[in-house]
Design an enzyme around this catalytic site. Structure first.
Site, PDB file in Angstrom:
ATOM      1  N   ASP A 105       0.828  -1.201   0.000  1.00  0.00           N
ATOM      2  CA  ASP A 105       0.000   0.000   0.000  1.00  0.00           C
ATOM      3  C   ASP A 105       0.863   1.252   0.000  1.00  0.00           C
ATOM      4  OD1 ASP A 105       0.881  -0.150   2.622  1.00  0.00           O
ATOM      5  OD2 ASP A 105      -1.104  -0.093   3.534  1.00  0.00           O
ATOM      6  N   SER A 106       2.185   1.055   0.018  1.00  0.00           N
ATOM      7  CA  SER A 106       3.116   2.162  -0.213  1.00  0.00           C
ATOM      8  C   SER A 106       2.869   2.807  -1.567  1.00  0.00           C
ATOM      9  CB  SER A 106       4.564   1.662  -0.133  1.00  0.00           C
ATOM     10  OG  SER A 106       4.755   0.520  -0.957  1.00  0.00           O
ATOM     11  N   ASP A 129      -0.757  -6.227  -0.143  1.00  0.00           N
ATOM     12  CA  ASP A 129      -1.124  -5.552   1.105  1.00  0.00           C
ATOM     13  C   ASP A 129      -2.629  -5.366   1.213  1.00  0.00           C
ATOM     14  OD1 ASP A 129       0.838  -4.991   2.967  1.00  0.00           O
ATOM     15  OD2 ASP A 129       1.531  -3.186   1.969  1.00  0.00           O
ATOM     16  N   LYS A 184      -1.104  -9.525   2.954  1.00  0.00           N
ATOM     17  CA  LYS A 184      -0.335  -9.049   4.109  1.00  0.00           C
ATOM     18  C   LYS A 184      -1.163  -8.027   4.872  1.00  0.00           C
ATOM     19  CE  LYS A 184       3.197  -6.044   3.925  1.00  0.00           C
ATOM     20  NZ  LYS A 184       2.822  -5.048   4.973  1.00  0.00           N
ATOM     21  N   GLU A 211      -1.127  -5.513   8.677  1.00  0.00           N
ATOM     22  CA  GLU A 211      -0.297  -4.942   9.725  1.00  0.00           C
ATOM     23  C   GLU A 211      -0.907  -5.181  11.101  1.00  0.00           C
ATOM     24  OE1 GLU A 211       1.277  -1.178   6.983  1.00  0.00           O
ATOM     25  OE2 GLU A 211       0.451  -0.808   8.969  1.00  0.00           O
ATOM     26  N   GLU A 217       9.625  -4.109  10.609  1.00  0.00           N
ATOM     27  CA  GLU A 217       9.994  -2.794  10.066  1.00  0.00           C
ATOM     28  C   GLU A 217      10.487  -1.867  11.165  1.00  0.00           C
ATOM     29  OE1 GLU A 217       8.372   0.857   7.231  1.00  0.00           O
ATOM     30  OE2 GLU A 217       7.135  -0.940   7.503  1.00  0.00           O
TER      31      GLU A 217
END
Length: 294
Positions: free
Chosen positions: A45-46, A84, A114, A116, A183
Protein backbone atom coordinates in the site's frame (compact mmCIF):
# COMPACT_ATOMS: atom_id res chain seq x y z
CA UNK A 1 4.09 -24.51 -10.29
CA UNK A 2 6.04 -21.38 -9.36
CA UNK A 3 9.62 -21.75 -8.18
CA UNK A 4 8.79 -19.60 -5.15
CA UNK A 5 5.94 -20.78 -2.93
CA UNK A 6 5.08 -20.80 0.78
CA UNK A 7 6.82 -24.19 1.00
CA UNK A 8 9.97 -23.26 -0.93
CA UNK A 9 10.40 -20.01 1.00
CA UNK A 10 10.08 -21.90 4.31
CA UNK A 11 12.70 -24.35 3.06
CA UNK A 12 15.02 -21.45 2.27
CA UNK A 13 14.77 -20.28 5.88
CA UNK A 14 15.47 -23.82 7.12
CA UNK A 15 18.62 -23.97 4.97
CA UNK A 16 19.76 -20.52 6.10
CA UNK A 17 19.34 -19.01 2.62
CA UNK A 18 18.38 -15.36 2.38
CA UNK A 19 15.14 -14.29 0.71
CA UNK A 20 14.90 -11.24 -1.57
CA UNK A 21 11.80 -9.07 -1.76
CA UNK A 22 11.08 -5.76 -3.50
CA UNK A 23 7.94 -3.69 -3.79
CA UNK A 24 6.42 -3.40 -7.24
CA UNK A 25 3.22 -1.98 -8.66
CA UNK A 26 3.22 -2.56 -12.44
CA UNK A 27 3.55 -5.29 -15.06
CA UNK A 28 6.70 -4.06 -16.81
CA UNK A 29 8.79 -3.72 -13.65
CA UNK A 30 7.47 -6.99 -12.20
CA UNK A 31 8.48 -8.82 -15.38
CA UNK A 32 12.06 -7.63 -14.96
CA UNK A 33 12.13 -8.67 -11.30
CA UNK A 34 10.73 -12.08 -12.17
CA UNK A 35 13.33 -12.58 -14.90
CA UNK A 36 16.31 -11.89 -12.61
CA UNK A 37 15.10 -14.19 -9.83
CA UNK A 38 13.72 -11.93 -7.09
CA UNK A 39 12.04 -14.38 -4.69
CA UNK A 40 9.05 -12.32 -3.66
CA UNK A 41 7.31 -9.10 -4.69
CA UNK A 42 5.29 -7.00 -2.28
CA UNK A 43 2.53 -5.00 -3.91
CA UNK A 44 2.50 -2.64 -0.99
CA UNK A 45 0.00 0.00 0.00
CA UNK A 46 3.12 2.16 -0.21
CA UNK A 47 1.79 2.73 -3.72
CA UNK A 48 -0.30 5.46 -2.14
CA UNK A 49 2.92 7.41 -1.69
CA UNK A 50 5.11 6.14 -4.55
CA UNK A 51 2.50 5.93 -7.31
CA UNK A 52 -0.27 8.28 -6.20
CA UNK A 53 1.58 11.02 -4.35
CA UNK A 54 -0.22 10.86 -1.00
CA UNK A 55 1.72 11.73 2.17
CA UNK A 56 0.93 8.30 3.65
CA UNK A 57 -0.73 4.97 2.83
CA UNK A 58 -4.11 5.62 4.44
CA UNK A 59 -6.18 6.70 1.39
CA UNK A 60 -5.49 3.51 -0.60
CA UNK A 61 -8.55 1.34 -1.28
CA UNK A 62 -9.12 -2.38 -1.82
CA UNK A 63 -10.12 -1.71 -5.44
CA UNK A 64 -6.84 0.08 -6.08
CA UNK A 65 -4.81 -2.71 -4.49
CA UNK A 66 -6.55 -5.24 -6.72
CA UNK A 67 -5.77 -3.27 -9.88
CA UNK A 68 -2.09 -2.88 -9.05
CA UNK A 69 -1.80 -6.42 -7.70
CA UNK A 70 -3.34 -7.96 -10.80
CA UNK A 71 -0.91 -6.05 -13.01
CA UNK A 72 2.06 -7.45 -11.08
CA UNK A 73 0.72 -10.99 -10.78
CA UNK A 74 0.31 -11.31 -14.56
CA UNK A 75 4.04 -10.73 -14.98
CA UNK A 76 5.27 -13.23 -12.40
CA UNK A 77 5.96 -16.78 -13.57
CA UNK A 78 8.17 -17.68 -10.61
CA UNK A 79 8.14 -14.77 -8.17
CA UNK A 80 5.83 -15.07 -5.14
CA UNK A 81 3.44 -12.10 -5.01
CA UNK A 82 2.26 -10.59 -1.70
CA UNK A 83 -0.62 -8.08 -1.70
CA UNK A 84 -1.12 -5.55 1.11
CA UNK A 85 -4.52 -5.23 2.71
CA UNK A 86 -5.06 -1.45 2.95
CA UNK A 87 -6.12 0.61 5.95
CA UNK A 88 -9.56 -0.31 7.36
CA UNK A 89 -9.99 -3.32 5.05
CA UNK A 90 -9.47 -5.79 7.92
CA UNK A 91 -9.51 -3.92 11.25
CA UNK A 92 -13.29 -3.96 11.76
CA UNK A 93 -13.76 -7.71 12.21
CA UNK A 94 -12.48 -11.15 11.19
CA UNK A 95 -15.46 -11.41 8.84
CA UNK A 96 -14.53 -8.16 7.09
CA UNK A 97 -10.91 -9.28 6.87
CA UNK A 98 -11.84 -12.64 5.34
CA UNK A 99 -14.23 -11.08 2.83
CA UNK A 100 -11.64 -8.59 1.60
CA UNK A 101 -8.77 -11.07 1.64
CA UNK A 102 -10.82 -13.52 -0.40
CA UNK A 103 -11.77 -10.87 -2.92
CA UNK A 104 -8.16 -9.68 -3.24
CA UNK A 105 -6.85 -13.22 -3.80
CA UNK A 106 -9.60 -14.04 -6.30
CA UNK A 107 -9.50 -10.83 -8.35
CA UNK A 108 -5.80 -9.96 -8.17
CA UNK A 109 -4.57 -13.57 -8.58
CA UNK A 110 -1.75 -13.06 -6.07
CA UNK A 111 -0.16 -15.66 -3.78
CA UNK A 112 -0.94 -14.22 -0.35
CA UNK A 113 -2.15 -11.16 1.53
CA UNK A 114 -0.33 -9.05 4.11
CA UNK A 115 -1.78 -7.11 7.02
CA UNK A 116 -0.30 -4.94 9.72
CA UNK A 117 -0.48 -5.47 13.48
CA UNK A 118 0.31 -7.96 16.21
CA UNK A 119 -1.89 -9.49 18.89
CA UNK A 120 -4.85 -7.29 17.96
CA UNK A 121 -5.16 -8.76 14.45
CA UNK A 122 -4.66 -12.42 15.36
CA UNK A 123 -8.41 -13.19 15.07
CA UNK A 124 -8.29 -11.82 11.52
CA UNK A 125 -5.20 -13.90 10.67
CA UNK A 126 -6.91 -17.04 11.99
CA UNK A 127 -10.03 -16.38 9.94
CA UNK A 128 -8.09 -15.75 6.73
CA UNK A 129 -5.73 -18.71 7.08
CA UNK A 130 -8.61 -21.02 8.00
CA UNK A 131 -9.97 -20.29 4.52
CA UNK A 132 -6.71 -21.48 2.97
CA UNK A 133 -5.30 -18.01 2.24
CA UNK A 134 -1.63 -17.51 3.21
CA UNK A 135 -0.97 -14.48 5.40
CA UNK A 136 2.18 -12.42 5.86
CA UNK A 137 2.05 -10.33 9.05
CA UNK A 138 3.79 -7.01 9.74
CA UNK A 139 4.99 -5.81 13.17
CA UNK A 140 7.30 -3.16 14.57
CA UNK A 141 6.71 0.16 12.87
CA UNK A 142 3.42 -0.30 11.03
CA UNK A 143 2.86 2.58 8.56
CA UNK A 144 -0.94 2.45 8.75
CA UNK A 145 -0.64 3.31 12.46
CA UNK A 146 2.09 5.94 12.19
CA UNK A 147 -0.18 8.64 13.62
CA UNK A 148 -0.29 6.75 16.93
CA UNK A 149 3.54 6.62 17.00
CA UNK A 150 3.88 10.34 16.33
CA UNK A 151 5.58 9.64 13.00
CA UNK A 152 7.69 6.97 11.31
CA UNK A 153 9.84 5.95 14.29
CA UNK A 154 11.97 2.95 15.27
CA UNK A 155 10.06 0.52 17.51
CA UNK A 156 11.62 -1.69 20.20
CA UNK A 157 14.41 0.47 21.59
CA UNK A 158 13.19 0.28 25.18
CA UNK A 159 12.46 -2.95 27.08
CA UNK A 160 8.68 -2.58 27.12
CA UNK A 161 8.60 -1.74 23.43
CA UNK A 162 11.01 -4.56 22.55
CA UNK A 163 8.89 -7.02 24.53
CA UNK A 164 5.78 -5.85 22.69
CA UNK A 165 7.37 -6.36 19.25
CA UNK A 166 8.62 -9.84 20.21
CA UNK A 167 5.26 -10.86 21.66
CA UNK A 168 3.47 -9.54 18.57
CA UNK A 169 5.74 -11.60 16.32
CA UNK A 170 5.15 -14.74 18.38
CA UNK A 171 1.40 -14.07 18.39
CA UNK A 172 1.05 -13.73 14.61
CA UNK A 173 3.04 -16.94 14.19
CA UNK A 174 0.70 -18.77 16.55
CA UNK A 175 -2.28 -17.34 14.66
CA UNK A 176 -1.08 -18.92 11.42
CA UNK A 177 0.97 -16.35 9.52
CA UNK A 178 3.69 -17.97 7.40
CA UNK A 179 5.92 -14.87 7.43
CA UNK A 180 6.25 -11.54 9.18
CA UNK A 181 7.75 -8.21 8.14
CA UNK A 182 9.85 -6.51 10.83
CA UNK A 183 9.99 -2.79 10.07
CA UNK A 184 12.22 -0.25 11.79
CA UNK A 185 13.28 -2.61 14.57
CA UNK A 186 16.76 -2.54 16.21
CA UNK A 187 18.98 -5.14 14.45
CA UNK A 188 19.74 -7.19 17.58
CA UNK A 189 16.06 -7.40 18.46
CA UNK A 190 15.20 -8.43 14.89
CA UNK A 191 17.89 -11.13 15.02
CA UNK A 192 16.48 -12.42 18.32
CA UNK A 193 12.95 -12.51 16.91
CA UNK A 194 14.19 -14.36 13.84
CA UNK A 195 15.89 -16.91 16.10
CA UNK A 196 12.72 -17.37 18.19
CA UNK A 197 10.36 -17.79 15.23
CA UNK A 198 9.82 -20.78 13.00
CA UNK A 199 8.23 -18.58 10.33
CA UNK A 200 10.07 -16.31 7.88
CA UNK A 201 11.12 -12.80 8.90
CA UNK A 202 11.50 -10.09 6.25
CA UNK A 203 13.36 -7.02 7.43
CA UNK A 204 13.12 -3.42 6.36
CA UNK A 205 15.27 -1.19 8.52
CA UNK A 206 15.82 -4.18 10.81
CA UNK A 207 19.40 -5.21 10.07
CA UNK A 208 20.90 -8.27 8.42
CA UNK A 209 19.74 -10.86 10.96
CA UNK A 210 16.34 -11.38 9.30
CA UNK A 211 15.64 -14.23 6.90
CA UNK A 212 15.05 -11.79 4.06
CA UNK A 213 15.02 -8.13 3.10
CA UNK A 214 12.55 -5.83 1.37
CA UNK A 215 12.99 -2.36 -0.08
CA UNK A 216 10.74 0.01 -2.00
CA UNK A 217 12.04 -0.32 -5.55
CA UNK A 218 11.88 3.42 -6.27
CA UNK A 219 14.09 4.01 -3.22
CA UNK A 220 16.74 1.46 -4.18
CA UNK A 221 16.83 2.80 -7.76
CA UNK A 222 17.19 6.44 -6.75
CA UNK A 223 13.87 7.44 -8.32
CA UNK A 224 12.34 9.05 -5.24
CA UNK A 225 13.65 12.58 -4.95
CA UNK A 226 12.28 13.13 -1.47
CA UNK A 227 13.80 12.02 1.84
CA UNK A 228 15.29 8.53 1.62
CA UNK A 229 15.22 6.49 4.86
CA UNK A 230 18.50 5.58 6.56
CA UNK A 231 18.02 1.87 5.84
CA UNK A 232 17.89 2.33 2.07
CA UNK A 233 20.88 1.53 -0.13
CA UNK A 234 20.69 3.11 -3.59
CA UNK A 235 21.82 0.41 -6.04
CA UNK A 236 21.58 2.63 -9.15
CA UNK A 237 20.81 6.26 -9.92
CA UNK A 238 18.00 5.42 -12.30
CA UNK A 239 16.22 8.65 -11.46
CA UNK A 240 19.08 10.69 -12.92
CA UNK A 241 19.19 8.51 -16.04
CA UNK A 242 15.44 9.00 -16.53
CA UNK A 243 15.70 12.77 -16.08
CA UNK A 244 18.49 13.01 -18.67
CA UNK A 245 16.45 10.95 -21.13
CA UNK A 246 13.37 13.13 -20.58
CA UNK A 247 15.47 16.28 -21.06
CA UNK A 248 17.03 14.92 -24.28
CA UNK A 249 13.61 13.99 -25.63
CA UNK A 250 12.19 17.41 -24.79
CA UNK A 251 15.11 19.17 -26.49
CA UNK A 252 15.02 17.07 -29.65
CA UNK A 253 11.28 17.44 -30.11
CA UNK A 254 11.54 21.20 -29.72
CA UNK A 255 14.55 21.66 -32.02
CA UNK A 256 13.09 19.34 -34.67
CA UNK A 257 15.83 16.71 -34.58
CA UNK A 258 13.34 14.02 -33.55
CA UNK A 259 11.88 12.16 -35.32
CA UNK A 260 14.22 11.60 -38.26
CA UNK A 261 13.65 9.44 -41.32
CA UNK A 262 14.99 6.52 -39.28
CA UNK A 263 12.06 6.79 -36.87
CA UNK A 264 9.44 7.28 -39.64
CA UNK A 265 7.51 4.85 -41.86
CA UNK A 266 8.79 6.41 -45.08
CA UNK A 267 8.54 3.20 -47.16
CA UNK A 268 4.82 3.01 -46.56
CA UNK A 269 4.18 6.69 -47.26
CA UNK A 270 1.31 7.80 -49.46
CA UNK A 271 2.13 8.35 -53.14
CA UNK A 272 2.49 11.86 -54.51
CA UNK A 273 -0.62 11.31 -56.62
CA UNK A 274 -2.73 10.47 -53.55
CA UNK A 275 -1.38 13.44 -51.64
CA UNK A 276 -2.07 15.73 -54.59
CA UNK A 277 -5.71 14.60 -54.82
CA UNK A 278 -6.20 15.01 -51.08
CA UNK A 279 -4.64 18.46 -51.25
CA UNK A 280 -7.07 19.53 -53.98
CA UNK A 281 -10.15 17.97 -52.35
CA UNK A 282 -9.52 19.43 -48.92
CA UNK A 283 -8.58 23.01 -49.75
CA UNK A 284 -8.52 25.06 -46.55
CA UNK A 285 -9.62 28.08 -48.56
CA UNK A 286 -12.87 26.27 -49.35
CA UNK A 287 -14.63 25.46 -46.06
CA UNK A 288 -16.60 22.23 -45.72
CA UNK A 289 -20.28 22.51 -46.61
CA UNK A 290 -22.48 21.62 -43.70
CA UNK A 291 -25.66 19.80 -44.68
CA UNK A 292 -28.67 20.79 -42.63
CA UNK A 293 -31.31 18.25 -41.75
CA UNK A 294 -34.77 19.37 -42.75
Amino acid sequence: MKQNTVATLAAMKARGEKISQLTCYDYSTARLMDEVGINTILVGDSLGMTMQGYPDTLPVTVDEMIIYGRSVARACKNTFVVLDMPFMSYQVSPEQALTNAGRMMKEAMVDCVKLEGGKEVCPQIRAITAAGIPVCAHVGMTPQSYHSYGGFKVQGKEEDSARRVLEDALAVQEAGAFAVVLECVPPKLAALITKKLDIITIGIGAGSGCDGQVLVFQDMLGINGDHVPKFVKTFAQVGQIMKRAFQDYDSQVKDGSFPTAKESYSKSDCSDAILSRLDREYNPEEPFKICSVL
